[in-house]
Design a protein around this motif. Structure first.
Motif, PDB file in Angstrom:
ATOM      1  N   ALA A  10       0.826  -1.214   0.000  1.00 30.73           N
ATOM      2  CA  ALA A  10       0.000   0.000   0.000  1.00 30.73           C
ATOM      3  C   ALA A  10       0.857   1.261   0.000  1.00 30.73           C
ATOM      4  O   ALA A  10       0.335   2.354   0.185  1.00 30.73           O
ATOM      5  N   SER A  11       2.153   1.119  -0.216  1.00 28.45           N
ATOM      6  CA  SER A  11       3.027   2.291  -0.187  1.00 28.45           C
ATOM      7  C   SER A  11       3.111   2.999  -1.524  1.00 28.45           C
ATOM      8  O   SER A  11       3.758   4.035  -1.643  1.00 28.45           O
ATOM      9  N   SER A  12       2.474   2.432  -2.565  1.00 23.63           N
ATOM     10  CA  SER A  12       2.450   3.170  -3.831  1.00 23.63           C
ATOM     11  C   SER A  12       1.351   2.646  -4.738  1.00 23.63           C
ATOM     12  O   SER A  12       0.726   1.620  -4.452  1.00 23.63           O
ATOM     13  N   GLY A  13       1.114   3.385  -5.816  1.00 21.69           N
ATOM     14  CA  GLY A  13       0.248   2.903  -6.888  1.00 21.69           C
ATOM     15  C   GLY A  13      -1.160   2.507  -6.462  1.00 21.69           C
ATOM     16  O   GLY A  13      -1.812   3.178  -5.651  1.00 21.69           O
ATOM     17  N   VAL A  14      -1.623   1.414  -7.018  1.00 20.37           N
ATOM     18  CA  VAL A  14      -2.995   0.941  -6.815  1.00 20.37           C
ATOM     19  C   VAL A  14      -3.273   0.704  -5.329  1.00 20.37           C
ATOM     20  O   VAL A  14      -4.336   1.071  -4.807  1.00 20.37           O
ATOM     21  N   GLY A  15      -2.314   0.098  -4.629  1.00 19.73           N
ATOM     22  CA  GLY A  15      -2.501  -0.227  -3.209  1.00 19.73           C
ATOM     23  C   GLY A  15      -2.671   1.019  -2.360  1.00 19.73           C
ATOM     24  O   GLY A  15      -3.521   1.076  -1.459  1.00 19.73           O
ATOM     25  N   CYS A  33       3.474  -3.315   4.409  1.00 17.75           N
ATOM     26  CA  CYS A  33       4.488  -2.777   3.495  1.00 17.75           C
ATOM     27  C   CYS A  33       5.899  -3.181   3.909  1.00 17.75           C
ATOM     28  O   CYS A  33       6.158  -3.469   5.066  1.00 17.75           O
ATOM     29  N   ARG A  34       6.806  -3.145   2.926  1.00 17.06           N
ATOM     30  CA  ARG A  34       8.191  -3.521   3.241  1.00 17.06           C
ATOM     31  C   ARG A  34       9.014  -2.333   3.692  1.00 17.06           C
ATOM     32  O   ARG A  34      10.077  -2.513   4.280  1.00 17.06           O
ATOM     33  N   ASN A  35       8.553  -1.126   3.394  1.00 21.62           N
ATOM     34  CA  ASN A  35       9.300   0.077   3.751  1.00 21.62           C
ATOM     35  C   ASN A  35       8.364   1.000   4.534  1.00 21.62           C
ATOM     36  O   ASN A  35       7.552   1.723   3.970  1.00 21.62           O
ATOM     37  N   PRO A  37       8.767   3.785   6.639  1.00 23.72           N
ATOM     38  CA  PRO A  37       8.790   5.248   6.486  1.00 23.72           C
ATOM     39  C   PRO A  37       8.156   5.689   5.161  1.00 23.72           C
ATOM     40  O   PRO A  37       7.380   6.648   5.111  1.00 23.72           O
ATOM     41  N   LYS A  38       8.465   4.951   4.091  1.00 25.15           N
ATOM     42  CA  LYS A  38       7.884   5.293   2.794  1.00 25.15           C
ATOM     43  C   LYS A  38       6.361   5.174   2.831  1.00 25.15           C
ATOM     44  O   LYS A  38       5.640   6.023   2.289  1.00 25.15           O
ATOM     45  N   ALA A  39       5.867   4.122   3.477  1.00 25.93           N
ATOM     46  CA  ALA A  39       4.424   3.900   3.533  1.00 25.93           C
ATOM     47  C   ALA A  39       3.719   5.021   4.304  1.00 25.93           C
ATOM     48  O   ALA A  39       2.673   5.523   3.878  1.00 25.93           O
ATOM     49  N   ILE A  58       5.943  -6.059   6.324  1.00 24.25           N
ATOM     50  CA  ILE A  58       5.923  -7.361   5.653  1.00 24.25           C
ATOM     51  C   ILE A  58       6.852  -7.288   4.450  1.00 24.25           C
ATOM     52  O   ILE A  58       6.894  -6.273   3.755  1.00 24.25           O
ATOM     53  N   ASP A  59       7.628  -8.332   4.231  1.00 27.50           N
ATOM     54  CA  ASP A  59       8.351  -8.483   2.964  1.00 27.50           C
ATOM     55  C   ASP A  59       7.821  -9.752   2.321  1.00 27.50           C
ATOM     56  O   ASP A  59       8.125 -10.859   2.776  1.00 27.50           O
ATOM     57  N   LEU A  60       7.028  -9.568   1.277  1.00 25.77           N
ATOM     58  CA  LEU A  60       6.398 -10.748   0.657  1.00 25.77           C
ATOM     59  C   LEU A  60       7.405 -11.618  -0.072  1.00 25.77           C
ATOM     60  O   LEU A  60       7.106 -12.754  -0.414  1.00 25.77           O
ATOM     61  N   CYS A  85      -4.671  -8.595  -1.652  1.00 24.18           N
ATOM     62  CA  CYS A  85      -3.325  -9.005  -2.071  1.00 24.18           C
ATOM     63  C   CYS A  85      -2.960  -8.212  -3.311  1.00 24.18           C
ATOM     64  O   CYS A  85      -3.443  -8.500  -4.413  1.00 24.18           O
ATOM     65  N   ASN A  86      -2.142  -7.189  -3.118  1.00 21.34           N
ATOM     66  CA  ASN A  86      -1.880  -6.217  -4.177  1.00 21.34           C
ATOM     67  C   ASN A  86      -0.400  -6.076  -4.531  1.00 21.34           C
ATOM     68  O   ASN A  86      -0.061  -5.776  -5.660  1.00 21.34           O
ATOM     69  N   ALA A  87       0.485  -6.281  -3.567  1.00 21.79           N
ATOM     70  CA  ALA A  87       1.917  -6.030  -3.809  1.00 21.79           C
ATOM     71  C   ALA A  87       2.423  -6.869  -4.975  1.00 21.79           C
ATOM     72  O   ALA A  87       1.957  -7.990  -5.186  1.00 21.79           O
ATOM     73  N   ALA A 186       8.071 -14.368 -16.029  1.00 25.01           N
ATOM     74  CA  ALA A 186       7.972 -14.697 -14.593  1.00 25.01           C
ATOM     75  C   ALA A 186       6.852 -13.880 -13.945  1.00 25.01           C
ATOM     76  O   ALA A 186       6.069 -14.399 -13.139  1.00 25.01           O
ATOM     77  N   TYR A 187       6.772 -12.586 -14.308  1.00 27.79           N
ATOM     78  CA  TYR A 187       5.693 -11.731 -13.776  1.00 27.79           C
ATOM     79  C   TYR A 187       4.326 -12.253 -14.221  1.00 27.79           C
ATOM     80  O   TYR A 187       3.417 -12.419 -13.415  1.00 27.79           O
ATOM     81  N   LYS A 188       4.199 -12.546 -15.517  1.00 24.40           N
ATOM     82  CA  LYS A 188       2.895 -12.996 -16.028  1.00 24.40           C
ATOM     83  C   LYS A 188       2.515 -14.345 -15.426  1.00 24.40           C
ATOM     84  O   LYS A 188       1.350 -14.559 -15.065  1.00 24.40           O
ATOM     85  N   SER A 190       3.330 -15.410 -12.553  1.00 24.11           N
ATOM     86  CA  SER A 190       2.921 -15.191 -11.154  1.00 24.11           C
ATOM     87  C   SER A 190       1.487 -14.672 -11.096  1.00 24.11           C
ATOM     88  O   SER A 190       0.734 -14.994 -10.174  1.00 24.11           O
ATOM     89  N   LYS A 191       1.101 -13.872 -12.096  1.00 26.36           N
ATOM     90  CA  LYS A 191      -0.269 -13.339 -12.099  1.00 26.36           C
ATOM     91  C   LYS A 191      -1.278 -14.422 -12.479  1.00 26.36           C
ATOM     92  O   LYS A 191      -2.421 -14.384 -12.027  1.00 26.36           O
ATOM     93  N   VAL A 192      -0.875 -15.378 -13.312  1.00 26.31           N
ATOM     94  CA  VAL A 192      -1.749 -16.541 -13.560  1.00 26.31           C
ATOM     95  C   VAL A 192      -1.945 -17.297 -12.241  1.00 26.31           C
ATOM     96  O   VAL A 192      -3.061 -17.695 -11.894  1.00 26.31           O
ATOM     97  N   CYS A 220      -5.448  -0.395 -17.155  1.00 24.75           N
ATOM     98  CA  CYS A 220      -4.019  -0.162 -17.285  1.00 24.75           C
ATOM     99  C   CYS A 220      -3.637   1.112 -16.537  1.00 24.75           C
ATOM    100  O   CYS A 220      -3.888   2.219 -16.992  1.00 24.75           O
ATOM    101  N   VAL A 221      -3.060   0.933 -15.373  1.00 24.39           N
ATOM    102  CA  VAL A 221      -2.700   2.063 -14.518  1.00 24.39           C
ATOM    103  C   VAL A 221      -1.264   2.435 -14.882  1.00 24.39           C
ATOM    104  O   VAL A 221      -0.312   2.150 -14.163  1.00 24.39           O
ATOM    105  N   ALA A 222      -1.128   3.049 -16.057  1.00 24.03           N
ATOM    106  CA  ALA A 222       0.180   3.118 -16.720  1.00 24.03           C
ATOM    107  C   ALA A 222       1.188   3.999 -16.006  1.00 24.03           C
ATOM    108  O   ALA A 222       2.373   3.908 -16.278  1.00 24.03           O
ATOM    109  N   ASP A 223       0.763   4.865 -15.088  1.00 22.40           N
ATOM    110  CA  ASP A 223       1.765   5.702 -14.430  1.00 22.40           C
ATOM    111  C   ASP A 223       2.004   5.352 -12.969  1.00 22.40           C
ATOM    112  O   ASP A 223       2.476   6.182 -12.191  1.00 22.40           O
ATOM    113  N   THR A 224       1.738   4.114 -12.559  1.00 18.70           N
ATOM    114  CA  THR A 224       2.206   3.699 -11.232  1.00 18.70           C
ATOM    115  C   THR A 224       3.697   3.391 -11.331  1.00 18.70           C
ATOM    116  O   THR A 224       4.227   3.164 -12.414  1.00 18.70           O
ATOM    117  N   PRO A 225       4.357   3.341 -10.164  1.00 22.87           N
ATOM    118  CA  PRO A 225       5.791   2.996 -10.194  1.00 22.87           C
ATOM    119  C   PRO A 225       6.071   1.527 -10.551  1.00 22.87           C
ATOM    120  O   PRO A 225       7.222   1.120 -10.550  1.00 22.87           O
TER     121      PRO A 225
END
Ligand code: NDP
Length: 317
Positions: A10-15, A33-35, A37-39, A58-60, A85-87, A186-188, A190-192, A220-225
């Motif tokens: 939840a420290s950036s983007g959609v989350g 979140c894993r960071n 202060p950032k969160a 949490i570090d997933l 589950c968003n990270a 690998a990303y795709k 994982s999403k399957v 398509c949230v094209a400008d998230t980090p």
């Protein structure tokens, strides 16, 4: 009394925007979140009131960290009403795989195995909650599905027969199908697995717990980090392309509202569903619809094999 939701990443983007939307709707948000202060800084930057959220570590990408998070959450004494589950990490330019402390390839660990363990452990917490309806929402993506326009760009996801999981998923194995390392695949993959996990959670636990399990493609949230590890030029062109050419572009605010809708609104209460607003953002299309998932993500035998091998890799039961 506020309902409590845990949101991973939840420290950036959609989350982050989902956290904001849910806080606005009167929920208490646990930002997992894993960071830290950032969160906190992110929460402040979008104006989430201090009494509406907390940040927990949490570090997933580490299974021990997932287990510790569950202990820490239980120690707060809060009851859990929803889990999002968003990270995720997306590392398209990697030449060699990164590894989790267990030695597993890191994108699959972060995006799938960490969440798989978290969902399994937190079922107990959700069952204990006195709320009339509890939900688990797992972020999907159009790129999991080669049958959709947005999912046609190679490399395509392919779990094979999960040979890589069966072989223990450690060096020299880096892909779920046991083949050569390919970070975008690998990303795709994982999403399957995320979609298969949602469907298998539904099949195993919906009837006997009443918990509603769903996924969504927020657009398509094209400008998230998420694309921070891509070429700088790609990061400039991609949002423009999605806005002006494909029409797939969705703002982070809207994506956050969509996640919050799926968590809270009665019309998203159909367990086992994968929600979408379409890949082209038609002006007149406000309502979501249940979208067919990819052939692999519909495959029940694959779901079961994925489940059993994932259990072994994360050390369940
Ligand atoms: P971001 O990169 O903006 O956010 C990802 C979040 O995950 C960050 O908070 C990040 O933390 C966190 N995270 C990454 N690794 C870990 C870890 N090991 N432990 C804990 N947290 C971690 O991406 P998006 O908001 O774009 O993506 C969110 C979800 O939406 C993903 O599941 C993605 O697949 C999905 N999605 C995104 C789409 C898009 O177009 N952007 C489209 C479809 C789906 P940190 O801030 O510390 O880096």
């Amino acid at each position: 009394h506020k309902s409590t939701v845990i949101i991973t990443g939840a420290s950036s983007g959609v989350g982050l925007y989902a956290a904001k939307a849910l806080a606005d709707r009167g929920w208490y948000v646990v930002m997992a979140c894993r960071n830290q202060p950032k969160a906190h800084q992110a929460a402040q930057s979008v104006g989430i009131p201090l009494d509406s959220y907390t940040v927990m570590q949490i570090d997933l990408g580490s299974l021990d960290s997932v287990r510790q998070f569950v202990k820490d959450f239980r120690a707060t004494g809060k009851s859990l009403d929803a889990l999002v589950c968003n990270a995720a990490i997306y590392m398209p330019l990697l030449k060699e795989p990164l590894r989790s402390p267990e030695g597993y390839e890191l994108s699959m660990t972060t995006n799938h195995l960490g969440h798989f363990l978290l969902c399994n452990l937190m079922l107990e917490d959700l069952k204990r909650s006195p709320a009339p309806e509890k939900r688990v929402v797992i972020l999907g993506t159009v790129t999991h599905n080669p049958n959709e326009l947005g999912g046609k760009i190679p490399p395509r996801p392919d779990l094979g027969n999960l040979e890589g999981f069966a072989d223990g998923f450690k060096e020299p194995v880096s892909m779920i199908d046991g083949k050569k390392f390919e970070p975008v695949k690998a990303y795709k993959d994982s999403k399957v697995c995320n979609v298969l996990t949602m469907r298998e959670l539904h099949r195993r636990y919906h009837d006997n717990t009443g918990i509603v399990f769903t996924s969504l493609y927020p657009g398509c949230v094209a400008d998230t980090p998420l694309f921070r590890n891509h070429y700088p030029l790609f990061q400039k062109i991609f949002p423009w392309f999605q806005k002006n050419i494909t029409g797939g572009y969705v703002s982070q605010e809207l994506a956050g509202e969509r996640v919050a809708d799926v968590v809270t609104k009665p019309e998203y209460g159909q367990s086992g569903s994968y929600w979408s607003w379409g890949n082209r953002q038609k002006k007149d299309r406000k309502a979501a619809f249940v979208q067919k998932v990819s052939p692999q993500a519909q495959d029940e035998a694959k779901a079961e094999r994925m489940w059993e091998l994932s259990e072994k890799l994360v050390g369940l039961p």
